[in-house]
Design a protein around this motif. Structure first.
Motif, PDB file in Angstrom:
ATOM      1  N   ARG A  66       5.701  19.926  -5.663  1.00 54.17           N
ATOM      2  CA  ARG A  66       4.742  20.452  -6.657  1.00 54.17           C
ATOM      3  C   ARG A  66       4.845  19.748  -7.999  1.00 54.17           C
ATOM      4  NH1 ARG A  66       8.745  24.197  -6.421  1.00 54.17           N
ATOM      5  NH2 ARG A  66       9.713  24.763  -8.396  1.00 54.17           N
ATOM      6  N   ASP A  67       5.926  18.954  -8.203  1.00 54.38           N
ATOM      7  CA  ASP A  67       6.083  18.223  -9.462  1.00 54.38           C
ATOM      8  C   ASP A  67       6.277  16.730  -9.191  1.00 54.38           C
ATOM      9  OD1 ASP A  67       6.127  17.860 -12.175  1.00 54.38           O
ATOM     10  OD2 ASP A  67       8.172  18.595 -12.449  1.00 54.38           O
ATOM     11  N   LYS A  68       5.397  16.188  -8.349  1.00 53.88           N
ATOM     12  CA  LYS A  68       5.285  14.756  -8.081  1.00 53.88           C
ATOM     13  C   LYS A  68       6.374  14.189  -7.177  1.00 53.88           C
ATOM     14  CE  LYS A  68       2.517  13.864 -12.175  1.00 53.88           C
ATOM     15  NZ  LYS A  68       1.886  15.139 -12.044  1.00 53.88           N
ATOM     16  N   GLY A  69       7.190  15.027  -6.577  1.00 57.79           N
ATOM     17  CA  GLY A  69       8.270  14.552  -5.718  1.00 57.79           C
ATOM     18  C   GLY A  69       7.885  14.551  -4.262  1.00 57.79           C
ATOM     19  N   PRO A  70       8.762  14.178  -3.408  1.00 59.21           N
ATOM     20  CA  PRO A  70      10.164  13.885  -3.700  1.00 59.21           C
ATOM     21  C   PRO A  70      10.402  12.469  -4.249  1.00 59.21           C
ATOM     22  CG  PRO A  70       9.808  13.688  -1.351  1.00 59.21           C
ATOM     23  CD  PRO A  70       8.501  14.142  -1.965  1.00 59.21           C
ATOM     24  N   LEU A  71       9.420  11.577  -4.104  1.00 63.46           N
ATOM     25  CA  LEU A  71       9.558  10.205  -4.594  1.00 63.46           C
ATOM     26  C   LEU A  71       8.340   9.830  -5.429  1.00 63.46           C
ATOM     27  CD1 LEU A  71      10.815   8.534  -1.284  1.00 63.46           C
ATOM     28  CD2 LEU A  71      12.207   9.210  -3.256  1.00 63.46           C
ATOM     29  N   LYS A 106       0.880  -1.167   0.000  1.00 63.43           N
ATOM     30  CA  LYS A 106       0.000   0.000   0.000  1.00 63.43           C
ATOM     31  C   LYS A 106       0.914   1.213   0.000  1.00 63.43           C
ATOM     32  CE  LYS A 106      -4.195  -1.766   2.004  1.00 63.43           C
ATOM     33  NZ  LYS A 106      -5.226  -1.622   3.019  1.00 63.43           N
ATOM     34  N   ALA A 107       0.970   1.875  -1.144  1.00 64.46           N
ATOM     35  CA  ALA A 107       1.781   3.078  -1.283  1.00 64.46           C
ATOM     36  C   ALA A 107       0.932   4.264  -0.853  1.00 64.46           C
ATOM     37  CB  ALA A 107       2.239   3.236  -2.728  1.00 64.46           C
ATOM     38  N   VAL A 108       1.471   5.083   0.048  1.00 68.24           N
ATOM     39  CA  VAL A 108       0.727   6.214   0.586  1.00 68.24           C
ATOM     40  C   VAL A 108       1.468   7.507   0.242  1.00 68.24           C
ATOM     41  CG1 VAL A 108      -0.275   7.260   2.661  1.00 68.24           C
ATOM     42  CG2 VAL A 108      -0.092   4.759   2.483  1.00 68.24           C
ATOM     43  N   ALA A 109       0.732   8.451  -0.328  1.00 66.60           N
ATOM     44  CA  ALA A 109       1.298   9.735  -0.739  1.00 66.60           C
ATOM     45  C   ALA A 109       1.152  10.775   0.369  1.00 66.60           C
ATOM     46  CB  ALA A 109       0.602  10.214  -2.004  1.00 66.60           C
ATOM     47  N   LEU A 110       1.832  11.898   0.194  1.00 72.42           N
ATOM     48  CA  LEU A 110       1.775  12.987   1.171  1.00 72.42           C
ATOM     49  C   LEU A 110       0.356  13.483   1.408  1.00 72.42           C
ATOM     50  CD1 LEU A 110       4.904  15.032   0.009  1.00 72.42           C
ATOM     51  CD2 LEU A 110       4.687  13.619   2.071  1.00 72.42           C
ATOM     52  N   ASN A 111      -0.498  13.415   0.379  1.00 77.62           N
ATOM     53  CA  ASN A 111      -1.896  13.858   0.521  1.00 77.62           C
ATOM     54  C   ASN A 111      -2.820  12.710   0.938  1.00 77.62           C
ATOM     55  OD1 ASN A 111      -2.145  12.340  -1.790  1.00 77.62           O
ATOM     56  ND2 ASN A 111      -2.946  14.003  -3.066  1.00 77.62           N
ATOM     57  N   ILE A 162       6.776   6.369  -7.715  1.00 78.41           N
ATOM     58  CA  ILE A 162       6.868   4.991  -8.220  1.00 78.41           C
ATOM     59  C   ILE A 162       6.602   5.042  -9.722  1.00 78.41           C
ATOM     60  CG2 ILE A 162       5.852   2.680  -8.210  1.00 78.41           C
ATOM     61  CD1 ILE A 162       5.058   3.198  -5.263  1.00 78.41           C
ATOM     62  N   VAL A 163       7.597   4.627 -10.526  1.00 81.07           N
ATOM     63  CA  VAL A 163       7.465   4.726 -11.984  1.00 81.07           C
ATOM     64  C   VAL A 163       7.790   3.380 -12.625  1.00 81.07           C
ATOM     65  CG1 VAL A 163       8.176   5.941 -14.071  1.00 81.07           C
ATOM     66  CG2 VAL A 163       8.181   7.155 -11.889  1.00 81.07           C
ATOM     67  N   ARG A 197      -1.035   2.491 -10.131  1.00 81.51           N
ATOM     68  CA  ARG A 197      -0.077   1.987  -9.142  1.00 81.51           C
ATOM     69  C   ARG A 197       1.115   2.933  -8.978  1.00 81.51           C
ATOM     70  NH1 ARG A 197      -0.006  -4.444 -10.921  1.00 81.51           N
ATOM     71  NH2 ARG A 197      -2.180  -4.822 -10.349  1.00 81.51           N
ATOM     72  N   SER A 198       1.217   3.903  -9.837  1.00 78.39           N
ATOM     73  CA  SER A 198       2.362   4.816  -9.864  1.00 78.39           C
ATOM     74  C   SER A 198       2.124   6.010  -8.945  1.00 78.39           C
ATOM     75  CB  SER A 198       2.615   5.284 -11.289  1.00 78.39           C
ATOM     76  OG  SER A 198       2.913   4.181 -12.104  1.00 78.39           O
ATOM     77  N   ALA A 199       2.246   5.774  -7.668  1.00 76.30           N
ATOM     78  CA  ALA A 199       2.001   6.836  -6.686  1.00 76.30           C
ATOM     79  C   ALA A 199       3.139   7.853  -6.704  1.00 76.30           C
ATOM     80  CB  ALA A 199       1.858   6.234  -5.292  1.00 76.30           C
ATOM     81  N   TRP A 200       2.768   9.125  -6.744  1.00 74.46           N
ATOM     82  CA  TRP A 200       3.784  10.173  -6.625  1.00 74.46           C
ATOM     83  C   TRP A 200       3.622  10.852  -5.274  1.00 74.46           C
ATOM     84  CZ3 TRP A 200       0.299  10.763 -10.898  1.00 74.46           C
ATOM     85  CH2 TRP A 200      -0.740  11.683 -10.695  1.00 74.46           C
ATOM     86  N   GLN A 201       4.569  11.709  -4.933  1.00 76.53           N
ATOM     87  CA  GLN A 201       4.633  12.335  -3.608  1.00 76.53           C
ATOM     88  C   GLN A 201       4.585  11.246  -2.535  1.00 76.53           C
ATOM     89  OE1 GLN A 201       1.380  15.156  -3.607  1.00 76.53           O
ATOM     90  NE2 GLN A 201       2.654  16.734  -4.565  1.00 76.53           N
TER      91      GLN A 201
END
Length: 170
Positions: A134-139, A99-104, A141-142, A159-163
């Motif tokens: 603001r541009d999908k960082g800092p990490l 389970k990939a979790v983003a900053l938001n 999944i690509v 599945r490509s979680a950003w932030q």
């Protein structure tokens, strides 16, 4: 003379030592800001019940790059970072689901097997530069979308979680 069983046990033990060698360095305590936490079904830790990585720790893992088209950018972009499988190996992942979790707090689910099937990168650089929030960082999944038609689908884009901030292993 050693038996076949003893030889196989020795090979298995040596393989385990070699496979975890990079992880030993990666599991130092973070010296900088923690940018990724891996928790759940893991066998390694550098904090109570979890593995914490700062950006230098992720940069110390073997780095991989590829250039690919994505649905989020008009032109192909170059992504660089450790393979997801190397990050999972450093944490001693034993589960089957990530389970990939983003900053938001956006959550994406992906099977651990994806990291073995494809050279999925945990991108920390885009076009050789750190990615700001603001541009999908800092990490981010690509997947290498251009290498396999099956990857150019909503299933893998979702599945490509950003932030990215954490990976919870089940």
């Amino acid at each position: 003379m050693i038996s076949r069983r003893q030889l196989l046990a020795c090979v298995a033990a040596c393989t385990t030592v070699l496979a975890t060698a990079p992880a030993a360095h990666a599991l130092d305590k973070p010296k900088g800001k923690v940018v990724l936490t891996v928790s759940g079904k893991i066998s390694q830790s550098n904090a109570p019940g979890k593995v914490e990585f700062d950006m230098d720790m992720l940069a110390a893992l073997p780095q991989h790059s590829f250039t690919t088209m994505t649905p989020w950018y008009k032109e192909p972009r170059k992504f660089t970072g450790p393979l997801l499988r190397d990050v999972l190996a450093a944490a001693g992942v034993q589960g089957k689901l990530i389970k990939a979790v983003a900053l938001n707090d956006y959550k994406a689910e992906l099977p651990v097997d994806d990291s073995a099937r494809f050279p999925v990168v945990l991108a920390r650089l885009m076009d050789d530069k750190p990615m700001p929030v603001r541009d999908k960082g800092p990490l981010f999944i690509v997947y290498p979308y251009d290498t396999d038609e099956v990857l150019r689908s909503e299933r893998y884009y979702n599945r490509s979680a950003w932030q990215l901030k954490s990976l919870e292993i089940e």
